[in-house]
Design a protein around this motif. Sequence first.
Motif, PDB file in Angstrom:
ATOM      1  N   ILE A   1     -23.888 -28.271  44.172  1.00  0.00           N
ATOM      2  CA  ILE A   1     -22.781 -27.449  43.663  1.00  0.00           C
ATOM      3  C   ILE A   1     -23.214 -26.691  42.409  1.00  0.00           C
ATOM      4  O   ILE A   1     -22.934 -25.494  42.247  1.00  0.00           O
TER       5      ILE A   1
ATOM      6  N   ASP B   1     -24.111 -38.544  46.559  1.00  0.00           N
ATOM      7  CA  ASP B   1     -23.147 -37.831  45.719  1.00  0.00           C
ATOM      8  C   ASP B   1     -23.838 -37.060  44.593  1.00  0.00           C
ATOM      9  O   ASP B   1     -23.391 -35.976  44.201  1.00  0.00           O
TER      10      ASP B   1
ATOM     11  N   ASN C   1     -25.184 -33.972  45.987  1.00  0.00           N
ATOM     12  CA  ASN C   1     -24.080 -33.058  46.280  1.00  0.00           C
ATOM     13  C   ASN C   1     -23.629 -32.325  45.014  1.00  0.00           C
ATOM     14  O   ASN C   1     -23.391 -31.108  45.031  1.00  0.00           O
ATOM     15  N   ASP C   2     -23.538 -33.074  43.906  1.00  0.00           N
ATOM     16  CA  ASP C   2     -23.174 -32.442  42.630  1.00  0.00           C
ATOM     17  C   ASP C   2     -24.255 -31.457  42.188  1.00  0.00           C
ATOM     18  O   ASP C   2     -23.949 -30.386  41.649  1.00  0.00           O
TER      19      ASP C   2
END
Length: 221
Positions: free
Chosen positions: A150, A143, A146-147
């Motif tokens: 982004i 996660d 993933n952040d």
Amino acid sequence: MASKQQKYAKLEAHSGYTGLWKTDLSNACIASPGFCCTSIFCSWCVSYHLRKRALHNDMTRYLCCNGDWPCSGRCGEQSCPEFCLCTEVFFCFPQSVASTRWMLQDEMRLQNTECDNCIIGTMFAAQYLACLCWIAACISGNDILNDLAILADNIADILWCSVCACMQTQHKVQMDERDTNPAVGMPYAAPLPQAMGAPPPAPAYNTYTPPAQQGFGGYPP
């Protein structure tokens, strides 16, 4: 596609250019702030407008992507150049901006400043970094990655939009100079379509002479 020898010859010719842009990328937004804002919010229309203007409003000289891709000269440019240009700027927007830039550089023998190259290189590096972050996030399923992907993607998009707007503004300012001072430029000879099968014959671009006065009015300040 063009041969390696042709590519090297073109790069060598570019290295000999000694002209300078009227404004560099870092000052383009100051040189024409209204046009820069227009380039941010209506980039496709601006790209269409600048390519047509780079061709001295003579669309008979238009080639898709300025002859830089195998599809150039095979997209119906001679029968409907305006529609083909619309298609190019919509589906191949980055290439449309780059092709206009290379046209102006070839016509006026312009070289990028070191600052320009640094800005453009940073923009590309951010895109590659965002891509690598997404790959790492997809493989790991983490996660945090993933952040991070982004965030990197958003930064890359901001860089792309801002640099592209400044680049198109730089092109506009340079053509303002060209059109008010014809001695700055010279008639541009577009490249032939790249060999892939039997391409249609290209028009004789080198016979074109720009009009004495250009009626380019109504641009944003």
